[in-house]
Write a protein that holds these residues in place. Structure first.
Motif, PDB file in Angstrom:
ATOM      1  N   UNK A  13       0.829  -1.205   0.000  1.00 42.62           N
ATOM      2  CA  UNK A  13       0.000   0.000   0.000  1.00 42.62           C
ATOM      3  C   UNK A  13       0.865   1.258   0.000  1.00 42.62           C
ATOM      4  N   UNK A  14       1.925   1.258   0.797  1.00 41.32           N
ATOM      5  CA  UNK A  14       2.820   2.416   0.839  1.00 41.32           C
ATOM      6  C   UNK A  14       3.556   2.557  -0.488  1.00 41.32           C
ATOM      7  N   UNK A  15       4.092   1.456  -1.017  1.00 39.94           N
ATOM      8  CA  UNK A  15       4.809   1.504  -2.297  1.00 39.94           C
ATOM      9  C   UNK A  15       3.881   1.977  -3.409  1.00 39.94           C
ATOM     10  N   UNK A  16       2.664   1.488  -3.432  1.00 33.13           N
ATOM     11  CA  UNK A  16       1.693   1.885  -4.449  1.00 33.13           C
ATOM     12  C   UNK A  16       1.373   3.370  -4.339  1.00 33.13           C
ATOM     13  N   UNK A  17       1.104   3.833  -3.134  1.00 36.01           N
ATOM     14  CA  UNK A  17       0.782   5.249  -2.908  1.00 36.01           C
ATOM     15  C   UNK A  17       1.927   6.144  -3.384  1.00 36.01           C
ATOM     16  N   UNK A  19       4.579   5.398  -5.348  1.00 35.34           N
ATOM     17  CA  UNK A  19       4.958   5.259  -6.757  1.00 35.34           C
ATOM     18  C   UNK A  19       4.009   6.016  -7.678  1.00 35.34           C
ATOM     19  N   UNK A  20       2.756   6.171  -7.278  1.00 37.32           N
ATOM     20  CA  UNK A  20       1.795   6.913  -8.093  1.00 37.32           C
ATOM     21  C   UNK A  20       1.961   8.420  -7.955  1.00 37.32           C
ATOM     22  N   UNK A  21       2.625   8.873  -6.894  1.00 41.85           N
ATOM     23  CA  UNK A  21       2.704  10.305  -6.626  1.00 41.85           C
ATOM     24  C   UNK A  21       4.108  10.905  -6.720  1.00 41.85           C
ATOM     25  N   UNK A  22       5.126  10.111  -6.433  1.00 41.48           N
ATOM     26  CA  UNK A  22       6.502  10.614  -6.479  1.00 41.48           C
ATOM     27  C   UNK A  22       6.999  10.632  -7.919  1.00 41.48           C
ATOM     28  N   UNK A  23       7.308  11.788  -8.411  1.00 46.91           N
ATOM     29  CA  UNK A  23       7.819  11.918  -9.777  1.00 46.91           C
ATOM     30  C   UNK A  23       9.347  11.882  -9.731  1.00 46.91           C
ATOM     31  N   UNK A  24       9.943  11.142 -10.639  1.00 43.75           N
ATOM     32  CA  UNK A  24      11.396  11.076 -10.731  1.00 43.75           C
ATOM     33  C   UNK A  24      12.041  10.231  -9.655  1.00 43.75           C
ATOM     34  N   UNK A  25      11.267   9.373  -9.020  1.00 45.35           N
ATOM     35  CA  UNK A  25      11.803   8.510  -7.963  1.00 45.35           C
ATOM     36  C   UNK A  25      11.338   7.079  -8.203  1.00 45.35           C
ATOM     37  N   UNK A  26      12.101   6.141  -7.678  1.00 46.03           N
ATOM     38  CA  UNK A  26      11.754   4.723  -7.769  1.00 46.03           C
ATOM     39  C   UNK A  26      11.629   4.157  -6.364  1.00 46.03           C
ATOM     40  N   UNK A  27      10.882   3.085  -6.259  1.00 47.35           N
ATOM     41  CA  UNK A  27      10.707   2.409  -4.978  1.00 47.35           C
ATOM     42  C   UNK A  27      11.262   1.009  -5.101  1.00 47.35           C
ATOM     43  N   UNK A  28      12.166   0.660  -4.215  1.00 51.92           N
ATOM     44  CA  UNK A  28      12.788  -0.652  -4.200  1.00 51.92           C
ATOM     45  C   UNK A  28      12.322  -1.407  -2.963  1.00 51.92           C
ATOM     46  N   UNK A  36      16.787  -5.266   9.157  1.00 50.90           N
ATOM     47  CA  UNK A  36      16.010  -4.581  10.193  1.00 50.90           C
ATOM     48  C   UNK A  36      15.845  -3.110   9.835  1.00 50.90           C
ATOM     49  N   UNK A  37      14.627  -2.623   9.939  1.00 49.83           N
ATOM     50  CA  UNK A  37      14.368  -1.203   9.776  1.00 49.83           C
ATOM     51  C   UNK A  37      14.078  -0.750   8.363  1.00 49.83           C
ATOM     52  N   UNK A  38      14.272  -1.604   7.381  1.00 49.53           N
ATOM     53  CA  UNK A  38      14.037  -1.184   6.000  1.00 49.53           C
ATOM     54  C   UNK A  38      13.037  -2.119   5.336  1.00 49.53           C
ATOM     55  N   UNK A  39      11.856  -1.590   5.048  1.00 47.79           N
ATOM     56  CA  UNK A  39      10.861  -2.337   4.281  1.00 47.79           C
ATOM     57  C   UNK A  39      10.811  -1.856   2.848  1.00 47.79           C
ATOM     58  N   UNK A  40      11.094  -0.574   2.643  1.00 51.32           N
ATOM     59  CA  UNK A  40      11.092   0.023   1.311  1.00 51.32           C
ATOM     60  C   UNK A  40      12.253   1.005   1.210  1.00 51.32           C
ATOM     61  N   UNK A  49      24.015  12.455  -8.466  1.00 46.86           N
ATOM     62  CA  UNK A  49      24.103  11.840  -7.131  1.00 46.86           C
ATOM     63  C   UNK A  49      22.964  10.848  -6.924  1.00 46.86           C
ATOM     64  N   UNK A  50      23.288   9.747  -6.277  1.00 48.05           N
ATOM     65  CA  UNK A  50      22.264   8.794  -5.862  1.00 48.05           C
ATOM     66  C   UNK A  50      21.734   9.234  -4.496  1.00 48.05           C
ATOM     67  N   UNK A  51      20.432   9.412  -4.402  1.00 44.53           N
ATOM     68  CA  UNK A  51      19.806   9.834  -3.146  1.00 44.53           C
ATOM     69  C   UNK A  51      18.750   8.812  -2.768  1.00 44.53           C
ATOM     70  N   UNK A  52      18.612   8.578  -1.482  1.00 41.89           N
ATOM     71  CA  UNK A  52      17.651   7.565  -1.045  1.00 41.89           C
ATOM     72  C   UNK A  52      17.020   7.922   0.292  1.00 41.89           C
ATOM     73  N   UNK A  53      15.948   7.251   0.571  1.00 36.58           N
ATOM     74  CA  UNK A  53      15.222   7.302   1.835  1.00 36.58           C
ATOM     75  C   UNK A  53      14.830   5.875   2.187  1.00 36.58           C
ATOM     76  N   UNK A  54      14.936   5.525   3.444  1.00 31.25           N
ATOM     77  CA  UNK A  54      14.500   4.200   3.872  1.00 31.25           C
ATOM     78  C   UNK A  54      13.198   4.336   4.647  1.00 31.25           C
ATOM     79  N   UNK A  55      12.328   3.354   4.473  1.00 31.00           N
ATOM     80  CA  UNK A  55      11.007   3.396   5.104  1.00 31.00           C
ATOM     81  C   UNK A  55      10.763   2.097   5.868  1.00 31.00           C
ATOM     82  N   UNK A  56      10.284   2.249   7.086  1.00 31.03           N
ATOM     83  CA  UNK A  56       9.822   1.126   7.899  1.00 31.03           C
ATOM     84  C   UNK A  56       8.302   1.215   7.929  1.00 31.03           C
ATOM     85  N   UNK A  57       7.619   0.126   7.612  1.00 32.78           N
ATOM     86  CA  UNK A  57       6.157   0.100   7.566  1.00 32.78           C
ATOM     87  C   UNK A  57       5.639  -0.761   8.719  1.00 32.78           C
TER      88      UNK A  57
END
Length: 184
Positions: A13-17, A19-28, A36-40, A49-57
């Motif tokens: 649900x988070x990845x879908x939400x 991915x439909x709204x973030x432009x120019x970004x990918x979800x892995x 531990x601590x990283x679901x997405x 530059x490679x930039x990232x954010x980690x998400x815990x769901x």
């Protein structure tokens, strides 16, 4: 043999939400559930530059209140959890069936599902967890916390704090711009 891949609905649900709204970004999605601590992982290539954010769901089923005097028809309950330092964002997810107003012969014509999500930075979640206390004895940590809501536009913390408090600011819709601009 066909490859098989599954994921928790909350993560989907988070990845879908996003991915439909973030432009120019990918979800892995990590292939290993052992991290531990990283679901997405949100990823953006920006100016070389490679930039990232980690998400815990974290996900809760929705509990319905059938009581006529209930403050909210929907409730989410979460167990207290430790804060992972490698998660940039925590997203709390609840899926619920909307009760349709139009009923025929006592049965709903169809079930409409919706999702509600709250987004916290790591620092905000750490502060939130430090404030999760029992109502009857605010010096003791509560093992759970909960939220009540009647629509996807407002939500209140109903357990884990001395009094009920409005948490609508943390709804993912209200934090989307911040998520979009928070790549490291």
């Amino acid at each position: 043999m066909q490859p098989i891949f599954t994921m928790q609905y909350g993560e989907f649900a988070v990845a879908d939400y996003l991915s439909k709204r973030l432009k120019g970004a990918s979800i892995f999605i990590p292939a290993s559930a052992q991290e531990k601590g990283i679901d997405l992982l949100l990823y953006r290539h920006d100016n070389g530059c490679n930039k990232s954010n980690t998400i815990q769901v974290k996900m809760s089923r929705t509990y319905y209140s059938e009581k006529a005097n209930a403050t909210y028809p929907y409730y989410l309950w979460f167990n207290r959890f430790p804060i992972q330092q490698n998660a940039n964002w925590y997203i709390l997810v609840g899926i619920y069936a909307k009760h349709p107003d139009d009923k025929s012969k006592g049965r709903a014509k169809s079930t409409v599902w919706d999702t509600i999500m709250l987004a916290f930075t790591n620092k905000e979640m750490a502060l939130f967890m430090s404030e999760v206390k029992q109502k009857k004895d605010p010096t003791k940590d509560d093992r759970m916390f909960g939220f009540g809501f009647d629509s996807s536009k407002t939500i209140y913390q109903t357990r884990g704090y001395a009094e009920e408090r409005d948490m609508s600011y943390y709804l993912i819709e209200n934090r989307f711009e911040e998520i979009s601009n928070s790549f490291i």
